[in-house]
Design a protein around this motif. Sequence first.
Motif, PDB file in Angstrom:
ATOM      1  N   GLU A 154      -3.793  -6.844  12.497  1.00 12.42           N
ATOM      2  CA  GLU A 154      -4.541  -7.997  11.999  1.00 12.42           C
ATOM      3  C   GLU A 154      -6.049  -7.803  12.080  1.00 12.42           C
ATOM      4  O   GLU A 154      -6.804  -8.344  11.285  1.00 12.42           O
ATOM      5  CB  GLU A 154      -4.142  -9.253  12.782  1.00 12.42           C
ATOM      6  CG  GLU A 154      -2.704  -9.735  12.549  1.00 12.42           C
ATOM      7  CD  GLU A 154      -1.678  -8.952  13.356  1.00 12.42           C
ATOM      8  OE1 GLU A 154      -0.479  -9.262  13.258  1.00 12.42           O
ATOM      9  OE2 GLU A 154      -2.075  -8.025  14.106  1.00 12.42           O
ATOM     10  N   GLN A 166       2.911  -3.951   3.629  1.00 11.87           N
ATOM     11  CA  GLN A 166       2.043  -3.750   2.473  1.00 11.87           C
ATOM     12  C   GLN A 166       0.726  -4.523   2.585  1.00 11.87           C
ATOM     13  O   GLN A 166      -0.333  -4.008   2.203  1.00 11.87           O
ATOM     14  CB  GLN A 166       2.791  -4.146   1.199  1.00 11.87           C
ATOM     15  CG  GLN A 166       2.203  -3.596  -0.086  1.00 11.87           C
ATOM     16  CD  GLN A 166       2.431  -2.103  -0.231  1.00 11.87           C
ATOM     17  OE1 GLN A 166       3.256  -1.531   0.447  1.00 11.87           O
ATOM     18  NE2 GLN A 166       1.663  -1.477  -1.096  1.00 11.87           N
ATOM     19  N   GLU A 167       0.766  -5.737   3.076  1.00 18.25           N
ATOM     20  CA  GLU A 167      -0.446  -6.551   3.151  1.00 18.25           C
ATOM     21  C   GLU A 167      -1.504  -5.909   4.043  1.00 18.25           C
ATOM     22  O   GLU A 167      -2.698  -5.948   3.745  1.00 18.25           O
ATOM     23  CB  GLU A 167      -0.107  -7.954   3.670  1.00 18.25           C
ATOM     24  CG  GLU A 167       0.556  -7.960   5.049  1.00 18.25           C
ATOM     25  CD  GLU A 167       0.852  -9.366   5.543  1.00 18.25           C
ATOM     26  OE1 GLU A 167      -0.106 -10.147   5.669  1.00 18.25           O
ATOM     27  OE2 GLU A 167       2.035  -9.652   5.806  1.00 18.25           O
ATOM     28  N   PHE A 168      -1.075  -5.294   5.158  1.00 20.84           N
ATOM     29  CA  PHE A 168      -2.025  -4.652   6.061  1.00 20.84           C
ATOM     30  C   PHE A 168      -2.494  -3.308   5.499  1.00 20.84           C
ATOM     31  O   PHE A 168      -3.648  -2.917   5.686  1.00 20.84           O
ATOM     32  CB  PHE A 168      -1.407  -4.478   7.443  1.00 20.84           C
ATOM     33  CG  PHE A 168      -1.110  -5.775   8.141  1.00 20.84           C
ATOM     34  CD1 PHE A 168      -2.139  -6.634   8.502  1.00 20.84           C
ATOM     35  CD2 PHE A 168       0.191  -6.160   8.411  1.00 20.84           C
ATOM     36  CE1 PHE A 168      -1.880  -7.834   9.138  1.00 20.84           C
ATOM     37  CE2 PHE A 168       0.463  -7.357   9.049  1.00 20.84           C
ATOM     38  CZ  PHE A 168      -0.575  -8.205   9.413  1.00 20.84           C
ATOM     39  N   LYS A 169      -1.588  -2.589   4.807  1.00 19.99           N
ATOM     40  CA  LYS A 169      -1.985  -1.334   4.170  1.00 19.99           C
ATOM     41  C   LYS A 169      -3.118  -1.590   3.180  1.00 19.99           C
ATOM     42  O   LYS A 169      -4.138  -0.888   3.179  1.00 19.99           O
ATOM     43  CB  LYS A 169      -0.802  -0.713   3.416  1.00 19.99           C
ATOM     44  CG  LYS A 169       0.206   0.022   4.269  1.00 19.99           C
ATOM     45  CD  LYS A 169       1.259   0.662   3.366  1.00 19.99           C
ATOM     46  CE  LYS A 169       2.361   1.294   4.160  1.00 19.99           C
ATOM     47  NZ  LYS A 169       3.417   1.883   3.310  1.00 19.99           N
ATOM     48  N   LYS A 170      -2.924  -2.584   2.323  1.00 21.26           N
ATOM     49  CA  LYS A 170      -3.932  -2.895   1.305  1.00 21.26           C
ATOM     50  C   LYS A 170      -5.262  -3.272   1.942  1.00 21.26           C
ATOM     51  O   LYS A 170      -6.334  -2.859   1.480  1.00 21.26           O
ATOM     52  CB  LYS A 170      -3.431  -4.024   0.407  1.00 21.26           C
ATOM     53  CG  LYS A 170      -2.292  -3.619  -0.510  1.00 21.26           C
ATOM     54  CD  LYS A 170      -2.008  -4.662  -1.571  1.00 21.26           C
ATOM     55  CE  LYS A 170      -1.419  -5.914  -0.999  1.00 21.26           C
ATOM     56  NZ  LYS A 170      -1.017  -6.893  -2.049  1.00 21.26           N
ATOM     57  N   LYS A 171      -5.205  -4.038   3.013  1.00 22.54           N
ATOM     58  CA  LYS A 171      -6.426  -4.476   3.692  1.00 22.54           C
ATOM     59  C   LYS A 171      -7.179  -3.289   4.285  1.00 22.54           C
ATOM     60  O   LYS A 171      -8.408  -3.172   4.136  1.00 22.54           O
ATOM     61  CB  LYS A 171      -6.059  -5.468   4.797  1.00 22.54           C
ATOM     62  CG  LYS A 171      -7.244  -6.017   5.567  1.00 22.54           C
ATOM     63  CD  LYS A 171      -6.771  -6.989   6.642  1.00 22.54           C
ATOM     64  CE  LYS A 171      -7.953  -7.492   7.483  1.00 22.54           C
ATOM     65  NZ  LYS A 171      -7.507  -8.411   8.563  1.00 22.54           N
TER      66      LYS A 171
END
Length: 454
Positions: free
Chosen positions: A189, A211-216
């Motif tokens: 996070e 995926q959400e953390f990879k993109k971030k």
Amino acid sequence: MRNGRPRTLFDFLLILGDLLLVNSAFILAFLIRFKGRLPAANFDPYVKLFPWISLVAVAFFNLYGLYYTVRRNWRDLLSSLICSVGLIFLSGVVLSYMTRAFAFPRTVFFLAALLQLLFLGVWRRFMWRLERKLHGSKKVVIVGTLPEAQELAGKLSRSSEGVFGVQGLIVSSQERQQPDPYPLLGRWETADRDLLEHSPDLVYICSSVPQEFKKKIIAFSLSSPWEVYLVPDLYDILVVQASLDQIDDTPVFHVGSVRPGNGLQFGKRLLDVALSAVGLVLASPIMLLISLAVKLDSPGPVFYTQERISYRGQTFKLIKFRTMIKDAEKHSGPVLAAENDPRITRVGKFLRATRLDELPQLINVLKGEMSLVGPRPERPYFVQQFEKEIPEYSYRHIVKSGITGLAQVAGKYSTSPKDKLRFDLLYARKASLLLDLQILFQTLKVLFTKGKNL
């Protein structure tokens, strides 16, 4: 310096030094053979072959990855060098025969090969140490679930021998255990702030990261000084090499079929038939000796056939020399062989170590049941098990199975089924005749290093 980077002054010096030493070895071999003289009748054929020998040398050095060595240990580098010199020797003999340069003494080829190993060994050892010194130690942060991040950190530390130092791990907030021996640097996070605080040189993102953390992390890294490496999940591999297209003003990716086209399949089949036929003819005396040794060593048949799964889930009978005692699985049922399996016979241990037990599979290739290169065929019992654990496992059957493959030359004996599947799918996605030839040449090196990968 990265694999696939533009050529640099260091690369130029490597190539120049290699060519000077390869050809200096030939000249010195002539001088030794003719006691300080260079007779024109014998030396002129070498002068005519000089450009071709040089081209072949650079091609084999590049094929075996000898122009990017910073991540490799010296033992691996030396085995690549020995394979390259051996193939230069064979290529030189073939070229002299094709050009009818019969005045080119064969003893010169042998002497030159020995001198090349000596000269190139010293030169490459020096340049390997220099490259690592210029590269320096890189700080690495690994992002992933704790087990996967720890596993990747261990592999990176062992393989790089100090070139890459793992600063620590960034893991899920749900994982409370303190990693050992790598410190905890943060959570997914807050990965952007944590990376900025520790300022690594390289960031590795494991496939387990959502995926959400990879993109971030990737989006934040685009404007940051570190480089990002992504361990692909199976979806990433399936869309690799997608081509860019568009519909009106909307960009789209064309993924295409993973299955090889008809042209590639025809080319692979020609290569399979030609090489397997030649291989069976050349190996027939060895196969006769092996048959005798297997028969004398333990009771039972010489050959062992086993049902395996190949292209589109079709089954076939794979042929091998028997390396285990007769009826080895009569009481245990299907069991994967271990490295020191007590069921393996004395001759079987030698055959497995040298991979000579695989020679009869050339018959499977000739019959069209297998290819020379492709995912290794597995038994139906284990395929069912792997498909329960990894639903995408069946995707490896979109291409014909092979005697050797990308997983065998790039992986290890202990490589997990999921990682082997990654290599198998990468092969299916990037399959070409050139890649097949590269894998076949790399297989020679694996055999030279006792076949631990196969």
